[in-house]
Design a protein around this motif. Sequence first.
Motif, mmCIF file in Angstrom:
data_model
loop_
_atom_site.group_PDB
_atom_site.id
_atom_site.type_symbol
_atom_site.label_atom_id
_atom_site.label_comp_id
_atom_site.label_asym_id
_atom_site.label_seq_id
_atom_site.Cartn_x
_atom_site.Cartn_y
_atom_site.Cartn_z
ATOM 1 N N LEU A 50 71.527 -68.272 -22.964
ATOM 2 C CA LEU A 50 72.953 -68.279 -22.673
ATOM 3 C C LEU A 50 73.094 -68.450 -21.165
ATOM 4 C CD1 LEU A 50 75.875 -68.045 -23.531
ATOM 5 C CD2 LEU A 50 75.636 -65.553 -23.460
ATOM 6 N N LEU A 51 73.599 -69.602 -20.770
ATOM 7 C CA LEU A 51 73.722 -69.954 -19.356
ATOM 8 C C LEU A 51 75.190 -70.051 -18.974
ATOM 9 C CD1 LEU A 51 72.627 -71.028 -16.619
ATOM 10 C CD2 LEU A 51 72.646 -73.310 -17.661
ATOM 11 N N HIS A 52 75.551 -69.390 -17.888
ATOM 12 C CA HIS A 52 76.854 -69.582 -17.244
ATOM 13 C C HIS A 52 76.568 -70.100 -15.848
ATOM 14 C CE1 HIS A 52 78.022 -66.757 -20.425
ATOM 15 N NE2 HIS A 52 79.173 -67.401 -20.361
ATOM 16 N N TYR A 53 77.243 -71.166 -15.464
ATOM 17 C CA TYR A 53 77.018 -71.730 -14.141
ATOM 18 C C TYR A 53 78.313 -72.326 -13.606
ATOM 19 C CZ TYR A 53 76.994 -76.489 -16.094
ATOM 20 O OH TYR A 53 77.352 -77.671 -16.702
ATOM 21 N N ALA A 54 78.349 -72.508 -12.298
ATOM 22 C CA ALA A 54 79.462 -73.169 -11.622
ATOM 23 C C ALA A 54 78.875 -74.055 -10.535
ATOM 24 C CB ALA A 54 80.414 -72.146 -11.012
ATOM 25 N N VAL A 55 79.562 -75.153 -10.289
ATOM 26 C CA VAL A 55 79.081 -76.129 -9.321
ATOM 27 C C VAL A 55 79.671 -75.901 -7.935
ATOM 28 C CG1 VAL A 55 78.919 -78.597 -8.794
ATOM 29 C CG2 VAL A 55 78.735 -77.809 -11.168
ATOM 30 N N GLY A 56 80.876 -75.453 -7.830
ATOM 31 C CA GLY A 56 81.526 -75.298 -6.527
ATOM 32 C C GLY A 56 82.197 -76.602 -6.094
ATOM 33 N N TYR A 57 82.754 -76.629 -4.927
ATOM 34 C CA TYR A 57 83.404 -77.799 -4.323
ATOM 35 C C TYR A 57 84.682 -78.230 -5.040
ATOM 36 C CZ TYR A 57 78.880 -77.969 -2.048
ATOM 37 O OH TYR A 57 77.737 -77.633 -1.375
ATOM 38 N N GLY A 58 85.346 -77.310 -5.725
ATOM 39 C CA GLY A 58 86.647 -77.593 -6.324
ATOM 40 C C GLY A 58 86.649 -78.762 -7.276
ATOM 41 N N ASN A 106 65.285 -75.814 -2.070
ATOM 42 C CA ASN A 106 64.735 -74.488 -2.329
ATOM 43 C C ASN A 106 65.683 -73.767 -3.275
ATOM 44 O OD1 ASN A 106 62.465 -74.573 -0.535
ATOM 45 N ND2 ASN A 106 63.936 -74.478 1.134
ATOM 46 N N TRP A 107 65.118 -72.943 -4.146
ATOM 47 C CA TRP A 107 65.918 -72.178 -5.094
ATOM 48 C C TRP A 107 65.332 -70.785 -5.165
ATOM 49 C CZ3 TRP A 107 66.650 -73.798 -10.935
ATOM 50 C CH2 TRP A 107 67.786 -73.186 -11.442
ATOM 51 N N MET A 108 66.192 -69.788 -5.203
ATOM 52 C CA MET A 108 65.748 -68.404 -5.322
ATOM 53 C C MET A 108 66.555 -67.737 -6.427
ATOM 54 S SD MET A 108 66.068 -65.206 -2.657
ATOM 55 C CE MET A 108 64.832 -65.789 -1.502
ATOM 56 N N THR A 109 65.843 -67.102 -7.365
ATOM 57 C CA THR A 109 66.512 -66.329 -8.390
ATOM 58 C C THR A 109 65.998 -64.895 -8.358
ATOM 59 O OG1 THR A 109 64.898 -66.951 -10.089
ATOM 60 C CG2 THR A 109 66.892 -68.302 -9.936
ATOM 61 N N GLU A 110 66.824 -64.011 -8.882
ATOM 62 C CA GLU A 110 66.439 -62.617 -9.049
ATOM 63 C C GLU A 110 66.503 -62.280 -10.531
ATOM 64 O OE1 GLU A 110 67.793 -58.040 -7.943
ATOM 65 O OE2 GLU A 110 68.894 -59.718 -7.070
ATOM 66 N N ILE A 111 65.488 -61.610 -11.019
ATOM 67 C CA ILE A 111 65.523 -61.079 -12.378
ATOM 68 C C ILE A 111 66.314 -59.777 -12.292
ATOM 69 C CG2 ILE A 111 64.174 -60.269 -14.350
ATOM 70 C CD1 ILE A 111 63.817 -63.295 -13.609
ATOM 71 N N THR A 112 67.514 -59.787 -12.839
ATOM 72 C CA THR A 112 68.408 -58.642 -12.658
ATOM 73 C C THR A 112 68.315 -57.615 -13.774
ATOM 74 O OG1 THR A 112 70.219 -59.870 -13.669
ATOM 75 C CG2 THR A 112 70.050 -59.931 -11.242
ATOM 76 N N ARG A 160 70.156 -66.514 -6.348
ATOM 77 C CA ARG A 160 70.522 -65.886 -5.077
ATOM 78 C C ARG A 160 70.730 -66.945 -4.002
ATOM 79 N NH1 ARG A 160 72.435 -62.737 -7.637
ATOM 80 N NH2 ARG A 160 71.560 -60.752 -8.277
ATOM 81 N N PHE A 161 70.018 -68.056 -4.121
ATOM 82 C CA PHE A 161 70.168 -69.185 -3.205
ATOM 83 C C PHE A 161 69.764 -70.439 -3.962
ATOM 84 C CE2 PHE A 161 70.375 -71.398 0.737
ATOM 85 C CZ PHE A 161 69.402 -72.375 0.671
ATOM 86 N N GLY A 162 70.561 -71.492 -3.835
ATOM 87 C CA GLY A 162 70.194 -72.726 -4.516
ATOM 88 C C GLY A 162 71.369 -73.658 -4.735
ATOM 89 N N PRO A 163 71.216 -74.566 -5.692
ATOM 90 C CA PRO A 163 72.175 -75.656 -5.841
ATOM 91 C C PRO A 163 73.494 -75.285 -6.515
ATOM 92 C CG PRO A 163 70.416 -75.875 -7.462
ATOM 93 C CD PRO A 163 70.047 -74.728 -6.557
ATOM 94 N N TYR A 164 73.602 -74.113 -7.117
ATOM 95 C CA TYR A 164 74.800 -73.775 -7.877
ATOM 96 C C TYR A 164 75.638 -72.736 -7.147
ATOM 97 C CZ TYR A 164 72.262 -76.230 -11.467
ATOM 98 O OH TYR A 164 71.573 -77.194 -12.146
ATOM 99 N N ALA A 165 76.946 -72.769 -7.387
ATOM 100 C CA ALA A 165 77.815 -71.722 -6.862
ATOM 101 C C ALA A 165 77.610 -70.443 -7.672
ATOM 102 C CB ALA A 165 79.276 -72.160 -6.930
ATOM 103 N N LEU A 166 77.235 -70.595 -8.951
ATOM 104 C CA LEU A 166 76.938 -69.480 -9.837
ATOM 105 C C LEU A 166 75.867 -69.928 -10.817
ATOM 106 C CD1 LEU A 166 77.716 -66.681 -11.231
ATOM 107 C CD2 LEU A 166 79.131 -68.088 -12.734
#
Length: 158
Positions: free
Chosen positions: A114-122, A70-76, A89-95
């Motif tokens: 322009l996409l900024h993302y982070a995966v998490g898990y160090g 499941n993935w949830m995004t918000e149009i900010t 807001r909820f999903g596979p990415y840390a950011l």
Amino acid sequence: MKTYALKLKQNIPIGLDKAWDFFSSPLNLAKITPSDMNFVVTSDYSENTKMYAGMIITYKITPLFGIKMNWMTEITHVQDHEYFVDEQRFGPYALWHHQHHFKEIEGGVEMTDLLHYAVGYGVIGRLGNTVLVGKQIKKIFDYRVKAIDDLFGKYPAK
């Protein structure tokens, strides 16, 4: 946490109104997403629903290895006919912070993602991004370029 950035530009041979109408409709995202991701908008929106600041959009996706999520995004942020921003807001990415910009150009529209993302898990997440996630995101955006060309035609080379 390490963040990654991806910037892509695509010229599309359609007017700004048509581009905005298409890309600001949440249901059209499935039309430009690879079919193997099994991308389905689960929010109760119609074809005529347009994005607005505060809008929550939910999806089901299969991003890797057939694992359903499941993935949830918000149009900010939304500036009509100029840009909108979606944030996970909820999903596979840390950011996940994705800006969509539109600018009228001669013979069409220049669309910039322009996409900024982070995966998490160090360190495991950084390795996962290098080996898999980053390549998968690039593949998705490459697919989008082709899908948009197929839908609207290829912008003529100058």
